[in-house]
Write a protein that holds these residues in place. Structure first.
Motif, PDB file in Angstrom:
ATOM      1  N   UNK A  35       0.887  -1.378   0.119  1.00 13.17           N
ATOM      2  CA  UNK A  35      -0.073  -0.073   0.145  1.00 13.17           C
ATOM      3  C   UNK A  35       0.777   1.155  -0.046  1.00 13.17           C
ATOM      4  N   UNK A  36       2.049   1.121  -0.374  1.00  9.66           N
ATOM      5  CA  UNK A  36       3.010   2.434  -0.267  1.00  9.66           C
ATOM      6  C   UNK A  36       3.046   2.825   1.055  1.00  9.66           C
ATOM      7  N   UNK A  37       3.288   2.145   2.026  1.00 14.43           N
ATOM      8  CA  UNK A  37       3.218   2.356   3.624  1.00 14.43           C
ATOM      9  C   UNK A  37       3.945   3.594   3.769  1.00 14.43           C
ATOM     10  N   UNK A  38       5.285   3.684   3.222  1.00 14.30           N
ATOM     11  CA  UNK A  38       6.130   5.075   3.498  1.00 14.30           C
ATOM     12  C   UNK A  38       5.299   6.390   3.338  1.00 14.30           C
ATOM     13  N   UNK A  39       4.851   6.262   2.120  1.00 10.50           N
ATOM     14  CA  UNK A  39       3.886   7.586   1.810  1.00 10.50           C
ATOM     15  C   UNK A  39       2.847   7.789   2.717  1.00 10.50           C
ATOM     16  N   UNK A  40       1.889   6.643   3.073  1.00 11.49           N
ATOM     17  CA  UNK A  40       0.886   6.724   3.782  1.00 11.49           C
ATOM     18  C   UNK A  40       1.408   7.164   5.335  1.00 11.49           C
ATOM     19  N   UNK A  41       2.429   6.749   5.792  1.00 10.53           N
ATOM     20  CA  UNK A  41       2.908   7.399   7.100  1.00 10.53           C
ATOM     21  C   UNK A  41       3.270   8.454   7.019  1.00 10.53           C
ATOM     22  N   UNK A  42       3.988   8.956   6.172  1.00 11.08           N
ATOM     23  CA  UNK A  42       4.294  10.444   5.863  1.00 11.08           C
ATOM     24  C   UNK A  42       3.203  11.363   6.052  1.00 11.08           C
ATOM     25  N   UNK A  43       2.250  10.856   5.454  1.00 11.48           N
ATOM     26  CA  UNK A  43       0.961  11.767   5.316  1.00 11.48           C
ATOM     27  C   UNK A  43       0.320  11.806   6.642  1.00 11.48           C
ATOM     28  N   UNK A  44       0.213  10.712   7.256  1.00 12.99           N
ATOM     29  CA  UNK A  44      -0.362  10.875   8.667  1.00 12.99           C
ATOM     30  C   UNK A  44       0.492  11.640   9.711  1.00 12.99           C
ATOM     31  N   UNK A  45       1.791  11.700   9.212  1.00 13.75           N
ATOM     32  CA  UNK A  45       2.542  12.504  10.284  1.00 13.75           C
ATOM     33  C   UNK A  45       2.595  13.910   9.904  1.00 13.75           C
ATOM     34  N   UNK A  46       2.384  14.367   8.659  1.00 14.66           N
ATOM     35  CA  UNK A  46       2.309  15.501   8.082  1.00 14.66           C
ATOM     36  C   UNK A  46       1.728  16.711   8.961  1.00 14.66           C
ATOM     37  N   UNK A  47       0.477  16.533   9.370  1.00 14.00           N
ATOM     38  CA  UNK A  47      -0.230  17.358  10.328  1.00 14.00           C
ATOM     39  C   UNK A  47       0.718  17.921  11.450  1.00 14.00           C
ATOM     40  N   UNK A  48       1.080  17.059  11.920  1.00 17.26           N
ATOM     41  CA  UNK A  48       2.178  17.297  13.254  1.00 17.26           C
ATOM     42  C   UNK A  48       3.218  18.126  12.992  1.00 17.26           C
ATOM     43  N   UNK A  49       4.011  17.725  11.880  1.00 16.82           N
ATOM     44  CA  UNK A  49       5.129  18.378  11.432  1.00 16.82           C
ATOM     45  C   UNK A  49       4.616  19.878  10.903  1.00 16.82           C
ATOM     46  N   UNK A  50       3.333  20.122  10.322  1.00 11.57           N
ATOM     47  CA  UNK A  50       3.148  21.276   9.839  1.00 11.57           C
ATOM     48  C   UNK A  50       2.591  22.266  11.028  1.00 11.57           C
ATOM     49  N   UNK A  51       2.337  21.594  12.068  1.00 11.56           N
ATOM     50  CA  UNK A  51       1.734  22.449  13.191  1.00 11.56           C
ATOM     51  C   UNK A  51       2.715  23.497  13.410  1.00 11.56           C
ATOM     52  N   UNK A  52       2.173  24.806  14.030  1.00  8.19           N
ATOM     53  CA  UNK A  52       3.073  25.643  14.632  1.00  8.19           C
ATOM     54  C   UNK A  52       3.735  25.313  15.865  1.00  8.19           C
TER      55      UNK A  52
END
Length: 376
Positions: free
Chosen positions: A359-376
């Motif tokens: 399922x392209x796990x690396x991309x899916x995990x990155x997408x799940x973590x993105x909101x946390x990394x983008x948070x101020x």
């Protein structure tokens, strides 16, 4: 301040973590990450405060011996993360270590993501309450796990399994055999485990089984990927006085699995890897008697190997504890070698399993973590 805190338990967690950190760095090339990491995570740029092999301890009895050091490391790494304030913490496997740490970090307002669910569907289902307290978001690698967490009110995402993405649907058998220099008769891979305690319990067992296989197939060749130099030394001690055409490899477990006709495998992530390489196997495991007794009391399923759990049947044999004898392992391996039709049938089942987990796990995990990394 760091962007990502990570704790990876042992070699399998290190490998799984490396896949998603690489994916994260495509969108965040300056990502600052640190924690408990092995060589694969270090290669991606994660700073290792402690090495992953410090957590490579399993079983009740073994953990008790190492408990003071484990508690000291968990306390120190917890203070480190609370001081450095990562935008998100990701605990990879190692649930007994990580859930306590995650609860401490979550209470300190650091978002906690756990990657790879413990097998609450196999034993100790009561852990779901502890997980709810510790984890902000659970990332699961098997599709049936998603409903378990959703029903418990825990945010969850099914990401697939990174190994299913990394391992090709069609392994290059000829290329792997040429690279390892094992062209000719049948090839048997021996995978006694990555932890030294596992190698101590399984290496001689598998070597004795290999000797029995070799008696029937004199042209058979054997490959044993050692997870570390220390593991290779244990194997060399175990093979003394055994005349066996054995190659001990420095790592290269995927090459060994691609090259082999059948594998003897210690229960764990390696059984899934073997299935993804479409190879028949014999699963085995030994633990101290007390550990086995306690685990059997809490078991919910009749299987221990991931291929059997995922297919809900004994698609491959399991030889555990008293049944883990050289003769039993050899007999099971010979049954596979003697039956090409059976080998082809299990390869087809494993291909379907592979496709379901890809399922392209690396991309899916990155997408799940993105909101946390983008948070101020």
């Amino acid at each position: 301040m760091i962007d990502l805190g990570v704790v990876a338990g042992e070699a399998s967690g290190d490998l799984l973590g490396a896949h998603f950190v690489q994916a994260l760095k495509q969108g965040h090339p300056e990502l600052r990450a640190a924690g408990i990491a092995g060589p694969r995570l270090v290669e991606t740029g994660v700073r290792a405060i402690y090495p992953s092999d410090k957590l490579a301890v399993n079983g009740y009895v073994e953990v008790l011996r190492h408990l003071p050091e484990l508690l000291w490391i968990r306390s120190r790494i917890g203070r480190y993360f609370l001081r450095e304030r990562p935008r998100v913490f990701v605990g990879i496997d190692a649930p007994d270590f990580n859930f306590t740490l995650e609860a401490r970090l979550k209470a300190g307002d650091i978002p906690t993501v756990h990657f790879v669910s413990p097998s609450i569907w196999a034993w100790r289902p009561e852990r779901i309450h502890r997980i709810r307290q510790a984890v902000s978001h659970m990332l699961v690698v098997f599709p049936f796990e998603e409903a378990i967490y959703r029903d418990a009110g825990i945010p969850v995402t099914y990401v697939g399994h990174p190994l299913a993405d990394a391992i090709p649907l069609e392994p290059d058998v000829a290329g792997a055999r040429a690279a390892l220099g094992v062209a000719g008769g049948p090839v048997v891979a021996l995978l006694p485990g990555s932890r030294l305690s596992e190698v101590e319990r399984h290496a001689r067992l598998m070597l004795d089984a290999a000797r029995l296989v070799h008696a029937r197939y004199p042209d058979a060749q054997f490959v044993l990927p050692a997870a570390s130099e220390a593991a290779a030394r244990l194997v060399d001690q175990a093979r003394r006085a055994l005349e066996l055409p054995l190659r001990v490899l420095a790592g290269q477990s995927h090459a060994a699995l691609a090259a082999c006709d059948v594998a003897l495998v210690a229960s764990g992530t390696a059984t899934l890897e073997t299935a993804l390489f479409k190879k028949p196997m014999v699963i085995t495991y030994r633990v101290p008697a007390l550990t086995a007794h306690l685990m059997r009391k809490k078991a919910l399923l009749p299987w221990i190997g991931l291929p059997n759990i995922l297919t809900h049947e004994f698609i491959v044999p399991e030889r555990v504890q008293e049944a883990a004898t050289p003769q039993n392992l050899a007999d099971d391996a010979l049954a596979w070698l003697d039956d090409a039709t059976r080998r082809e049938a299990v390869a087809a089942r494993f291909r379907a399993l592979h496709e379901s987990l890809r399922r392209d796990a690396g991309r899916r995990i990155a997408e799940a973590l993105e909101p946390y990394l983008e948070a101020a």
